[in-house]
Design a protein around this motif. Structure first.
Motif, PDB file in Angstrom:
ATOM      1  N   SER A  20       0.840  -1.187   0.000  1.00 47.12           N
ATOM      2  CA  SER A  20       0.000   0.000   0.000  1.00 47.12           C
ATOM      3  C   SER A  20       0.878   1.241   0.000  1.00 47.12           C
ATOM      4  CB  SER A  20      -0.902   0.028   1.234  1.00 47.12           C
ATOM      5  OG  SER A  20      -1.761  -1.084   1.264  1.00 47.12           O
ATOM      6  N   LYS A  22       0.032   5.092   0.978  1.00 46.35           N
ATOM      7  CA  LYS A  22      -0.910   6.113   1.422  1.00 46.35           C
ATOM      8  C   LYS A  22      -0.351   7.482   1.059  1.00 46.35           C
ATOM      9  CE  LYS A  22      -4.406   7.737   3.854  1.00 46.35           C
ATOM     10  NZ  LYS A  22      -5.822   7.566   3.436  1.00 46.35           N
ATOM     11  N   THR A  23      -1.171   8.302   0.463  1.00 44.20           N
ATOM     12  CA  THR A  23      -0.692   9.617   0.050  1.00 44.20           C
ATOM     13  C   THR A  23      -1.376  10.701   0.866  1.00 44.20           C
ATOM     14  OG1 THR A  23      -2.373   9.991  -1.638  1.00 44.20           O
ATOM     15  CG2 THR A  23      -0.441   8.725  -2.291  1.00 44.20           C
ATOM     16  N   SER A  24      -0.674  11.780   1.070  1.00 42.06           N
ATOM     17  CA  SER A  24      -1.261  12.967   1.668  1.00 42.06           C
ATOM     18  C   SER A  24      -0.792  14.168   0.868  1.00 42.06           C
ATOM     19  CB  SER A  24      -0.860  13.101   3.135  1.00 42.06           C
ATOM     20  OG  SER A  24       0.541  13.202   3.254  1.00 42.06           O
ATOM     21  N   LYS A  71      -5.707   1.560  -7.441  1.00 40.02           N
ATOM     22  CA  LYS A  71      -5.751   2.658  -6.482  1.00 40.02           C
ATOM     23  C   LYS A  71      -7.169   2.904  -6.033  1.00 40.02           C
ATOM     24  CE  LYS A  71      -5.741   6.377  -9.941  1.00 40.02           C
ATOM     25  NZ  LYS A  71      -5.067   7.641 -10.343  1.00 40.02           N
ATOM     26  N   ARG A  75      -9.638   6.710  -0.645  1.00 41.00           N
ATOM     27  CA  ARG A  75      -8.708   6.521   0.468  1.00 41.00           C
ATOM     28  C   ARG A  75      -7.331   7.099   0.171  1.00 41.00           C
ATOM     29  NH1 ARG A  75     -12.012   1.924   0.735  1.00 41.00           N
ATOM     30  NH2 ARG A  75     -12.789   1.476   2.830  1.00 41.00           N
ATOM     31  N   ASN A  76      -7.192   7.694  -1.007  1.00 37.59           N
ATOM     32  CA  ASN A  76      -5.891   8.247  -1.412  1.00 37.59           C
ATOM     33  C   ASN A  76      -4.779   7.217  -1.257  1.00 37.59           C
ATOM     34  OD1 ASN A  76      -6.593  10.771  -2.342  1.00 37.59           O
ATOM     35  ND2 ASN A  76      -6.376  11.736  -0.338  1.00 37.59           N
ATOM     36  N   THR A  77      -5.039   6.004  -1.682  1.00 37.91           N
ATOM     37  CA  THR A  77      -4.087   4.923  -1.504  1.00 37.91           C
ATOM     38  C   THR A  77      -3.867   4.174  -2.807  1.00 37.91           C
ATOM     39  OG1 THR A  77      -4.758   4.656   0.799  1.00 37.91           O
ATOM     40  CG2 THR A  77      -3.534   2.851  -0.180  1.00 37.91           C
TER      41      THR A  77
END
Length: 123
Positions: A20, A22-24, A71, A75-77
């Motif tokens: 995974s 995860k993006t921010s 993607k 969930r921005n993942t």
């Protein structure tokens, strides 16, 4: 802007893992994304990429038929499902965002990178 990869670990040959990322600070539907890997003593290599709209994916030959990139924009993942793992898949895997050149090639250039997650496949 951050990319946080996870999901690596030790697995036996033939097993599976899902990575995974995860993006921010990113809205995934706005950017092409990708996965790369770097094995000990080797250069970093492209694994897979997915378009901003997720309607296009492509893979390195080593990943075709075994890995799936996907993607979840809610969930921005970003994900990389890896099946039928082989010892030669052992590497640190990196996620990347925002292609600036080379989309559709095996050497795309990405603007942003996450830290890696280690995948070790035992024989």
């Amino acid at each position: 802007v951050q990319l946080q990869a996870s999901g690596g670990g030790l697995v036996q040959a033939g097993g599976s893992l899902r990575l995974s990322c995860k993006t921010s600070g990113y809205t995934l539907r706005m950017y092409h994304m990708g996965w790369f890997r770097q094995a000990p003593g080797k250069e970093r290599e492209f694994v897979a990429a997915i378009s901003r709209s997720a309607d296009e994916t492509y893979y390195a030959d080593s990943a075709k038929g075994r890995f799936t990139i996907s993607k979840d924009s809610r969930r921005n993942t970003l994900y990389l499902q890896m099946n039928d793992l082989k010892p030669e898949d052992t590497a640190v895997y990196f996620c990347a965002a925002d292609v600036i050149a080379g989309w559709g090639t095996l050497t795309p250039t990405f603007r942003s990178w996450g830290q890696g997650t280690l995948v070790t496949v035992s024989s």
